[in-house]
Scaffold this motif. Structure first.
Motif, short mmCIF file in Angstrom:
data_model
loop_
_atom_site.label_atom_id
_atom_site.label_comp_id
_atom_site.label_asym_id
_atom_site.label_seq_id
_atom_site.Cartn_x
_atom_site.Cartn_y
_atom_site.Cartn_z
N GLU A 25 13.76 10.31 6.51
CA GLU A 25 12.29 10.26 6.45
C GLU A 25 11.71 11.20 7.50
N CYS A 35 6.63 4.80 2.08
CA CYS A 35 7.65 5.06 1.07
C CYS A 35 9.03 4.73 1.64
N LEU A 38 9.56 0.95 1.81
CA LEU A 38 9.89 0.35 0.51
C LEU A 38 11.37 0.55 0.17
N LEU A 39 11.88 1.77 0.40
CA LEU A 39 13.28 2.04 0.09
C LEU A 39 14.20 1.29 1.05
N ILE A 104 12.23 12.10 2.36
CA ILE A 104 10.80 11.78 2.23
C ILE A 104 10.04 12.61 3.25
N THR A 184 3.98 4.39 -2.88
CA THR A 184 4.64 3.56 -3.88
C THR A 184 5.06 4.39 -5.08
N ALA A 187 8.12 6.28 -4.12
CA ALA A 187 9.33 5.46 -4.21
C ALA A 187 9.74 5.26 -5.66
N ALA A 190 11.38 8.35 -6.78
CA ALA A 190 12.72 8.48 -6.21
C ALA A 190 13.73 7.67 -7.00
#
Length: 407
Positions: A25, A35, A38-39, A104, A184, A187, A190
């Motif tokens: 990131e 993002c 979330l991952l 990211i 979001t 993500a 991704a």
């Protein structure tokens, strides 16, 4: 309060579906880091790169005497320092990316390219790399190079113009919805790209623009205008034509009722002791209720004013009418449903003792996500572990890089 230590909180078992996915990131503030959150919540090993010294400004964001936003957005991450404005820092980043599954970044478009990390260059060293790029306006188009924050994306995507009361300037939502929507969708992109890579072995770029993420949730606003010239305007607490659906006054506060479906409206009328309203020509159909929205809300409000919130809530539950209190943090902490579903958790922290925060959502039955680590306290806290594990750098090499301001 616990004494400060450099050790993270005890790690929970990683049962998430992304447990073997490695994420790097870059960037800062909200859109890129959310993002990553979330991952990470779904099991990914997220390595966050921060500028040496000050790190991500999110470390100081939040409200109250002890800002806590960083504790949420940096959970489940390992943080290393890396000066991406230097050739050696860029080389460190490329070394991490050569072994990563997902990158990211939420820099202004062109920044990665300036640092020698354009997608084509990165795919040369790692063909399967998925590059999630979150920006204000996207990577292409005449506005691509402009600076863009979440609020600007909300304005361009149509959100801000319709939020608030009609007789006042546009309002904003109390959270950074433009940033989190774009994150979001990043993500989501991704995960779709991971599925594509599983079939083809190829990585790709996920281009998530703030204004487009907002546009995606604007329902039929554009088609309504294109088809008939209808322009949605600010309408305060209601949606015009959707009735009854509003916040109504009680003796001790306010309460939300959503009873705009015919059968649900009939149950509300019965609970009010006025079952005849359900067959009244002014209210019997969806369109009729919409046409008489203000007077219907006034009738319902006259009834709710006679009740306490607890009385009204009990009445709506018994009648099967969707309704609820307006929750504040204390309500959430006290509520039995939040507790039963563990919607809020207490995360051990080496300095703060314990941090109370929202859990991982959505819930997966076979491979649930989890909060396994507290947010790193120090910039570069995980330098030795990550650079040693991923790049084989020893203590002497790290000390040299630190002395020269590379990490």
């Amino acid at each position: 309060m616990m004494q400060r230590t450099d050790e993270p909180s005890p790690a929970a078992e990683n049962t998430g579906p992304l447990a073997r996915i490695n994420v790097v990131e870059m960037g800062q503030l909200i859109a890129g880091p959310f993002c990553g959150q979330l991952l990470g919540d779904m099991g990914a090993d997220v390595i966050k790169l921060e500028a040496p010294g000050h790190g991500d400004p999110m470390r100081g964001w939040g409200s109250g005497a002890q800002p806590m936003w960083w504790q949420v957005i940096a959970r489940n991450k390992r943080c290393v320092s890396c000066n991406l404005r230097t050739a050696e820092g860029q080389a460190l980043a490329r070394g991490l990316l050569a072994k990563a599954d997902i990158l990211i970044e939420n820099f202004r478009p062109g920044t990665l390219e300036k640092w020698g990390m354009a997608p084509d260059a990165l795919h040369t060293i790692n063909p399967g790399l998925i590059i999630v790029r979150v920006s204000g306006y996207g990577q292409t188009g005449p506005y691509a190079g402009r600076a863009g924050f979440g609020g600007i994306g909300e304005a361009m995507g149509g959100w801000r113009a319709i939020v608030g009361d009609a007789d006042r300037p546009p309002a904003r939502m109390g959270v950074s919805i433009g940033d989190t929507l774009a994150a979001t969708y990043g993500a989501l992109g991704a995960l779709a790209a991971l599925n594509h890579r599983q079939r083809t072995g190829q990585g790709q770029v996920v281009d998530s623009a703030l204004y487009e993420a907002v546009l995606q949730v604007m329902e039929s606003m554009v088609p309504d205008y294109a088809a008939s010239g209808f322009v949605r305007e600010r309408s305060g607490a209601i949606l015009p034509g959707i009735a009854p659906s509003n916040v109504y006054p009680c003796q001790d506060g306010e309460f939300l009722i959503g009873a705009n479906q015919d059968t649900v409206f009939a149950r509300l009328c019965a609970a009010m002791g006025q079952p005849e309203l359900a067959s009244d020509a002014r209210y019997a159909t969806h369109s009729a209720r919409g046409a008489h929205q203000a007077e219907l809300d006034a009738q319902i409000g006259a009834w709710t004013r006679t009740l306490t919130i607890a009385q009204l809530e009990a009445s709506m539950i018994a009648a099967g009418v969707p309704a609820g209190r307006l929750f504040r943090p204390q309500d959430m902490l006290d509520d039995p449903h939040f507790a039963a579903r563990e919607a809020i958790i207490d995360l051990p922290h080496p300095r703060l003792g314990c941090v109370t925060m929202q859990n991982v959502f959505p819930r997966l039955s076979a491979s649930p996500g989890s909060v396994r680590r507290s947010a790193p306290d120090r910039v570069g806290q995980d330098n030795a572990a990550v650079y040693g594990e991923k790049l084989g750098l020893n203590a002497a090499a790290l000390a040299d890089l630190q002395a020269r301001g590379i990490i």
